[in-house]
Design an enzyme around this catalytic site. Structure first.
Site, PDB file in Angstrom:
ATOM      1  CD  GLU A   1       2.740  -0.457 -15.769  1.00 49.76           C
ATOM      2  OE1 GLU A   1       2.893   0.156 -16.835  1.00 49.76           O
ATOM      3  OE2 GLU A   1       2.699   0.108 -14.653  1.00 49.76           O
TER       4      GLU A   1
ATOM      5  CE  LYS B   1       0.686   3.160 -18.126  1.00 51.07           C
ATOM      6  NZ  LYS B   1       1.961   2.898 -17.411  1.00 51.07           N
TER       7      LYS B   1
ATOM      8  CB  CYS C   1       0.643   2.337 -13.937  1.00 46.99           C
ATOM      9  SG  CYS C   1       1.900   3.088 -12.862  1.00 46.99           S
TER      10      CYS C   1
END
Length: 263
Positions: free
Chosen positions: A45, A115, A149
């Site tokens: 990330e 995300k 994540c």
């Protein structure tokens, strides 16, 4: 039969706020991964810029087709390997997304995911959440999907990918203490319960208030981490095997046995 996709997981934090150096790191890792037979390299990330970099998040953000993407396209084409990397994406209205981009082995972009579930005050202060839950691309006979994540900690996200046919879920991450159990237990469970591979690729070391735990892994549909990194810099190699997927899905027919009308 579709051959396994050898996948390289680059566990590293690169150099904070130094895009040039991080592109060089990706170039070297791509070379080494390709020489080891990998068809895909995954970086963590926000690898392009660093994660805990404060206002540099906005300063260093680039469009999905920006100069760094073009340079990394050349890297991927030079080594003949697909490349997935995390970066801050500048939107058309000036907003910033926490994104991952996949570039194919021919150097052309294949997918870009933003995300959707932001973690903590830091991310909410700097990023706009994405709105597209399932982004996919085809690579060497496998269907790749993307999360970042915290996204993978929501079982609904992973199940949505399973229903959409994702075979290998690519998850660049910045997992920090005290949440080691996510890498150790949650990720293999997600792979098992949704019958897909999960490539979970973490940062290492300390950045500001964050202490990243490493522990990157490629978890299979059998619930086993087929490769597991320790806590330092590492280029991890493992295979995503379509035959194991087929056999495991036949033995564990969760998707076929679901009763979504009850949920």
């Amino acid at each position: 039969m579709t051959p396994p996709l050898r996948t390289a997981l680059l566990q590293s934090s690169g150099k904070l706020s130094d895009v040039e150096q991080n592109i060089e790191i990706l170039d070297d890792a791509s070379r080494r991964a390709a020489q080891a037979g990998a068809g895909l390299l995954i970086a963590p990330e926000m690898f392009l810029t660093g994660y805990a970099i404060g206002d540099d998040v906005h300063r260093l953000a680039e469009p999905a087709d920006g100069p760094s993407a073009r340079r990394l396209g050349a890297v991927a084409a030079r080594h003949g390997i697909a490349l997935a990397y995390g970066y801050p994406e500048r939107g058309t209205a000036g907003e910033t997304y926490n994104a991952v981009q996949l570039i194919g082995p021919d150097g052309l972009p294949l997918a870009n995911y933003r995300k959707t579930h932001l973690f903590g005050d830091f991310e909410r202060a700097y990023f706009t959440p994405g709105e597209t839950p399932v982004v996919q691309a085809e690579l060497q006979g496998l269907r790749l999907g993307f999360l970042i994540c915290y996204d993978v900690e929501f079982p609904e996200n992973v199940r949505a990918h399973a229903v959409a046919g994702t075979d290998l879920l690519v998850v660049p991450t910045a997992q920090m203490q005290p949440f080691e159990f996510v890498a150790e237990s949650v990720v293999p469970t997600r792979a098992f319960e949704s019958q897909l591979y999960v490539a979970y690729v973490n940062r290492i070391g300390t950045e500001g208030e964050f202490d990243f735990v490493g522990l990157s892994c490629l978890a299979g549909p059998d619930g086993i981490a087929h490769a597991r990194a320790a806590r330092g810099e590492e280029l991890l190699l493992a295979d995503a095997d379509p035959e194991l997927l087929r056999a495991s899905r036949a033995a564990n027919p969760y998707l076929a046995d679901r009763r979504p009308e009850l949920y």
